[in-house]
Design an enzyme around this catalytic site. Structure first.
Site, PDB file in Angstrom:
ATOM      1  N   SER A  15      12.192  -3.198   1.878  1.00  0.00           N
ATOM      2  CA  SER A  15      11.630  -4.284   2.564  1.00  0.00           C
ATOM      3  C   SER A  15      11.999  -5.517   2.448  1.00  0.00           C
ATOM      4  O   SER A  15      13.194  -5.806   1.613  1.00  0.00           O
ATOM      5  CB  SER A  15       9.887  -4.175   2.450  1.00  0.00           C
ATOM      6  OG  SER A  15       9.186  -4.989   3.331  1.00  0.00           O
ATOM      7  N   MET A  69       0.976 -13.659   5.456  1.00  0.00           N
ATOM      8  CA  MET A  69       1.200 -12.940   4.243  1.00  0.00           C
ATOM      9  C   MET A  69       1.457 -13.952   3.040  1.00  0.00           C
ATOM     10  O   MET A  69       1.997 -14.866   3.232  1.00  0.00           O
ATOM     11  CB  MET A  69       1.812 -11.507   4.263  1.00  0.00           C
ATOM     12  CG  MET A  69       3.274 -11.641   4.070  1.00  0.00           C
ATOM     13  SD  MET A  69       4.440 -10.305   4.184  1.00  0.00           S
ATOM     14  CE  MET A  69       4.349  -9.939   2.361  1.00  0.00           C
ATOM     15  N   GLY A  87      -0.828  -4.672  10.934  1.00  0.00           N
ATOM     16  CA  GLY A  87       0.340  -3.926  10.518  1.00  0.00           C
ATOM     17  C   GLY A  87       0.002  -2.587   9.858  1.00  0.00           C
ATOM     18  O   GLY A  87       1.021  -1.902   9.448  1.00  0.00           O
ATOM     19  N   LYS A  94      16.370  -5.578   3.912  1.00  0.00           N
ATOM     20  CA  LYS A  94      16.601  -4.574   4.954  1.00  0.00           C
ATOM     21  C   LYS A  94      17.881  -4.724   5.596  1.00  0.00           C
ATOM     22  O   LYS A  94      18.771  -3.827   6.084  1.00  0.00           O
ATOM     23  CB  LYS A  94      15.704  -4.698   6.040  1.00  0.00           C
ATOM     24  CG  LYS A  94      14.231  -4.032   5.528  1.00  0.00           C
ATOM     25  CD  LYS A  94      13.007  -4.160   6.646  1.00  0.00           C
ATOM     26  CE  LYS A  94      11.716  -3.656   6.231  1.00  0.00           C
ATOM     27  NZ  LYS A  94      10.706  -3.673   7.418  1.00  0.00           N
ATOM     28  N   LEU A 127       0.750  -1.298   0.163  1.00  0.00           N
ATOM     29  CA  LEU A 127       0.026   0.067  -0.149  1.00  0.00           C
ATOM     30  C   LEU A 127       0.704   1.181   0.115  1.00  0.00           C
ATOM     31  O   LEU A 127       0.400   2.428  -0.098  1.00  0.00           O
ATOM     32  CB  LEU A 127      -0.939   0.115   1.375  1.00  0.00           C
ATOM     33  CG  LEU A 127      -2.143  -1.080   1.321  1.00  0.00           C
ATOM     34  CD1 LEU A 127      -2.806  -0.749   2.697  1.00  0.00           C
ATOM     35  CD2 LEU A 127      -3.130  -0.849   0.099  1.00  0.00           C
TER      36      LEU A 127
END
Length: 291
Positions: A73, A214, A261, A77, A27
């Site tokens: 991400s 996810m 989240g 990372k 998003l």
């Protein structure tokens, strides 16, 4: 002011990106592009599918193209620091980066996950300062959350992870917390179910800071038994798509308070937005769009 992308992009528009895999669920492009448009800022934010193999070349390409910055991400990372020029003190301590800014050719890595997580808890009315938390995960987000929680005054943190490549990273996190803060941190094998039960029973919050829940692990959970949860427990998940993971479904069935989240994503993004633009993100406006 217009949100039409064809009217917003010009020859002067600067590019900001997101590199991760998987990435199509994110998003962040919606959040940042809406914020840029709302404030009349000449930036555009795009997502790029990038993993370990492509990371070095992508950073070199972004540097050559003079991107203003980008988010980072999973799974990048904890690896991207090798290709940057500087790290913020927080990123240095955490050993992970989720935000990069380009200032006159100098690439600096920042970490905003931890502050985003703690702000999301606060906004939801949850106070864990001076208390104990149990968390699953040892990657960049989990590390940032643990260290920020310790710095903010959480009394005790129990970390659970598989004995994989990230386990050594978790050992370093425990060492940092115990040596640099007043918080007591411990590390356990996620397969030790009785220890997990004990630590959750002593905690005010149980957090999943892994990608389990996810895609491609949607519908799965690291929690071996629903009866490890109790009604007064806060259960949080860093995953925001789906907005209700299997863990959160189980937690709701057990009468727990739950937090997905989305809040963490919003507040870590707001900090990254400020780093790139030196402006505050219009958070209330973005909440109306995302929540």
């Amino acid at each position: 002011m217009t949100n039409k992308i064809t009217e917003r992009i010009t020859g002067h528009t600067e590019l900001i990106g997101l590199i991760a895999t998987p990435i199509r669920h994110s998003l962040s492009p919606t959040m940042h592009n809406e914020a840029f448009a709302k404030l009349g800022l000449d930036y555009v934010y795009l997502a790029f599918e990038v993993g370990d193999k492509e990371l070095k070349d992508v950073v070199q390409g972004f540097r050559a193209m003079n991107l203003r910055g980008w988010n980072v991400s999973m799974p990048n990372k904890t690896n991207i620091h090798k290709y940057l020029d500087k790290l913020s003190p927080a990123a240095e301590l955490v050993g992970a980066v989720n935000t990069v800014v380009n200032d006159d050719g100098v690439l600096t890595g920042h970490i905003t996950d931890g502050t985003g997580y703690m702000r999301a808890l606060k906004e939801a009315g949850h106070d864990i300062i001076g208390k104990k938390m149990t968390i699953c995960g040892a990657g960049g987000a989990a590390t940032a959350i643990c260290i920020q929680a310790a710095l903010d005054g959480v009394k005790e943190i129990s970390i659970f992870n598989r004995k994989d490549d990230f386990y050594a990273n978790a050992e370093k996190t425990v060492e940092k917390i115990n040596s640099k803060t007043d918080c007591k941190a411990q590390l356990f094998d996620i397969e030790d179910h009785e220890q997990l039960r004990k630590e959750i029973a002593e905690s005010v919050i149980f957090t999943n800071a892994t990608g389990v829940g996810m895609k491609p692990f949607e519908g799965e959970t690291l929690l071996p038994s629903a009866d490890m949860l109790r009604p007064e427990l806060i259960v949080s998940d860093v995953v925001y798509k789906p907005t209700k993971t299997r863990l959160l479904e189980i937690a709701e069935e057990q009468g727990c308070q739950t937090l997905n989240g989305l809040g963490m994503m919003l507040w870590q993004g707001a900090k990254a937005f400020e780093i790139w633009t030196h402006k505050e993100m219009p958070v209330d406006y973005i909440k109306e769009i995302l929540f």
